[in-house]
Design a protein around this motif. Sequence first.
Motif, PDB file in Angstrom:
ATOM      1  N   ALA A  42      14.439  30.249 -98.229  1.00 16.08           N
ATOM      2  CA  ALA A  42      15.327  30.999 -97.333  1.00 16.08           C
ATOM      3  C   ALA A  42      15.257  30.487 -95.897  1.00 16.08           C
ATOM      4  O   ALA A  42      16.283  30.337 -95.230  1.00 16.08           O
ATOM      5  CB  ALA A  42      14.994  32.494 -97.394  1.00 16.08           C
ATOM      6  N   THR A  43      14.050  30.203 -95.415  1.00 14.41           N
ATOM      7  CA  THR A  43      13.911  29.714 -94.038  1.00 14.41           C
ATOM      8  C   THR A  43      14.579  28.361 -93.874  1.00 14.41           C
ATOM      9  O   THR A  43      15.252  28.111 -92.878  1.00 14.41           O
ATOM     10  CB  THR A  43      12.420  29.633 -93.645  1.00 14.41           C
ATOM     11  OG1 THR A  43      11.856  30.935 -93.767  1.00 14.41           O
ATOM     12  CG2 THR A  43      12.250  29.151 -92.217  1.00 14.41           C
ATOM     13  N   GLN A  44      14.413  27.482 -94.862  1.00 15.57           N
ATOM     14  CA  GLN A  44      15.035  26.164 -94.795  1.00 15.57           C
ATOM     15  C   GLN A  44      16.559  26.281 -94.800  1.00 15.57           C
ATOM     16  O   GLN A  44      17.243  25.575 -94.058  1.00 15.57           O
ATOM     17  CB  GLN A  44      14.564  25.299 -95.961  1.00 15.57           C
ATOM     18  CG  GLN A  44      13.088  24.979 -95.898  1.00 15.57           C
ATOM     19  CD  GLN A  44      12.588  24.333 -97.176  1.00 15.57           C
ATOM     20  OE1 GLN A  44      13.015  24.697 -98.279  1.00 15.57           O
ATOM     21  NE2 GLN A  44      11.688  23.375 -97.026  1.00 15.57           N
ATOM     22  N   PHE A  45      17.079  27.167 -95.632  1.00 19.57           N
ATOM     23  CA  PHE A  45      18.521  27.407 -95.675  1.00 19.57           C
ATOM     24  C   PHE A  45      19.011  27.864 -94.305  1.00 19.57           C
ATOM     25  O   PHE A  45      20.024  27.368 -93.809  1.00 19.57           O
ATOM     26  CB  PHE A  45      18.842  28.466 -96.742  1.00 19.57           C
ATOM     27  CG  PHE A  45      20.287  28.862 -96.778  1.00 19.57           C
ATOM     28  CD1 PHE A  45      21.227  28.085 -97.431  1.00 19.57           C
ATOM     29  CD2 PHE A  45      20.714  30.029 -96.156  1.00 19.57           C
ATOM     30  CE1 PHE A  45      22.571  28.449 -97.473  1.00 19.57           C
ATOM     31  CE2 PHE A  45      22.044  30.400 -96.181  1.00 19.57           C
ATOM     32  CZ  PHE A  45      22.972  29.615 -96.838  1.00 19.57           C
ATOM     33  N   SER A  46      18.277  28.782 -93.684  1.00 20.77           N
ATOM     34  CA  SER A  46      18.668  29.296 -92.364  1.00 20.77           C
ATOM     35  C   SER A  46      18.629  28.206 -91.298  1.00 20.77           C
ATOM     36  O   SER A  46      19.492  28.155 -90.422  1.00 20.77           O
ATOM     37  CB  SER A  46      17.752  30.452 -91.957  1.00 20.77           C
ATOM     38  OG  SER A  46      17.885  31.517 -92.870  1.00 20.77           O
ATOM     39  N   ILE A  47      17.631  27.331 -91.369  1.00 17.73           N
ATOM     40  CA  ILE A  47      17.550  26.225 -90.416  1.00 17.73           C
ATOM     41  C   ILE A  47      18.754  25.299 -90.587  1.00 17.73           C
ATOM     42  O   ILE A  47      19.398  24.921 -89.598  1.00 17.73           O
ATOM     43  CB  ILE A  47      16.224  25.451 -90.594  1.00 17.73           C
ATOM     44  CG1 ILE A  47      15.047  26.292 -90.088  1.00 17.73           C
ATOM     45  CG2 ILE A  47      16.277  24.100 -89.873  1.00 17.73           C
ATOM     46  CD1 ILE A  47      13.673  25.747 -90.456  1.00 17.73           C
ATOM     47  N   LEU A  48      19.069  24.946 -91.829  1.00 14.19           N
ATOM     48  CA  LEU A  48      20.230  24.080 -92.068  1.00 14.19           C
ATOM     49  C   LEU A  48      21.509  24.753 -91.567  1.00 14.19           C
ATOM     50  O   LEU A  48      22.367  24.097 -90.960  1.00 14.19           O
ATOM     51  CB  LEU A  48      20.349  23.733 -93.553  1.00 14.19           C
ATOM     52  CG  LEU A  48      19.266  22.829 -94.119  1.00 14.19           C
ATOM     53  CD1 LEU A  48      19.478  22.617 -95.618  1.00 14.19           C
ATOM     54  CD2 LEU A  48      19.198  21.497 -93.388  1.00 14.19           C
ATOM     55  N   ASN A  76       8.142  23.874 -90.701  1.00 15.48           N
ATOM     56  CA  ASN A  76       9.289  24.087 -91.581  1.00 15.48           C
ATOM     57  C   ASN A  76      10.269  22.914 -91.535  1.00 15.48           C
ATOM     58  O   ASN A  76      11.020  22.693 -92.482  1.00 15.48           O
ATOM     59  CB  ASN A  76      10.020  25.382 -91.213  1.00 15.48           C
ATOM     60  CG  ASN A  76       9.368  26.593 -91.817  1.00 15.48           C
ATOM     61  OD1 ASN A  76       9.595  26.917 -92.964  1.00 15.48           O
ATOM     62  ND2 ASN A  76       8.531  27.255 -91.044  1.00 15.48           N
ATOM     63  N   LEU A  77      10.283  22.178 -90.430  1.00 18.76           N
ATOM     64  CA  LEU A  77      11.196  21.038 -90.291  1.00 18.76           C
ATOM     65  C   LEU A  77      10.715  19.814 -91.067  1.00 18.76           C
ATOM     66  O   LEU A  77      11.531  19.032 -91.574  1.00 18.76           O
ATOM     67  CB  LEU A  77      11.358  20.666 -88.813  1.00 18.76           C
ATOM     68  CG  LEU A  77      12.064  21.677 -87.919  1.00 18.76           C
ATOM     69  CD1 LEU A  77      12.062  21.194 -86.473  1.00 18.76           C
ATOM     70  CD2 LEU A  77      13.475  21.966 -88.402  1.00 18.76           C
ATOM     71  N   LYS A  78       9.402  19.635 -91.164  1.00 17.04           N
ATOM     72  CA  LYS A  78       8.845  18.413 -91.771  1.00 17.04           C
ATOM     73  C   LYS A  78       9.359  18.137 -93.179  1.00 17.04           C
ATOM     74  O   LYS A  78       9.801  17.021 -93.464  1.00 17.04           O
ATOM     75  CB  LYS A  78       7.320  18.447 -91.722  1.00 17.04           C
ATOM     76  CG  LYS A  78       6.785  18.206 -90.335  1.00 17.04           C
ATOM     77  CD  LYS A  78       5.284  18.320 -90.266  1.00 17.04           C
ATOM     78  CE  LYS A  78       4.855  18.207 -88.807  1.00 17.04           C
ATOM     79  NZ  LYS A  78       3.453  18.502 -88.617  1.00 17.04           N
TER      80      LYS A  78
END
Length: 162
Positions: A42-48, A76-78
């Motif tokens: 979910a966090t990765q989706f939100s970042i994208l 989370n970016l790595k």
Amino acid sequence: MTTRRQPIEDIDGLCNCLAARKASRYLTAIYDQALAPANLRATQFSILYKLARNGPLTIGELAAVMAMDRTTLSSNLKPLEREGLLGMVPGEDRRVKKVVIADAGIARYRQAFPLWQAVQDEFESQYGEKRATALRNSLRKVLTSGFDPWGESETAAAASNE
């Protein structure tokens, strides 16, 4: 070993932080499960999403729009960078890096969006659309409650001076 203990205060049902974290873990698990076929959390989706919507952002800007501290954001970016979904480029000031979504990141976001939409619709159906809207509005207001969670608090400053 037996020791005499003072009674512990009963904060069940009173702690705002605990209530929010429990609900957050619950919702995160639901969204993570839904986004798993796209190999995103979910966090990765939100970042994208934030990068696709707002264009290149410095790490500080992205941390602010995500309401995350920079260290947590960086971790989370790595994996997203390793997968080629985003990249780091120098900003106007070479000391500042900007995070840029790659074409592969846009493609992954587009793959994940229907999965997100399905779980979003399911949650609103189960919880109630009006209640979900009110919940989001209340949570947004928390972000403007006047605290500085990633700055040094007065309490921490006072403790370090002792």
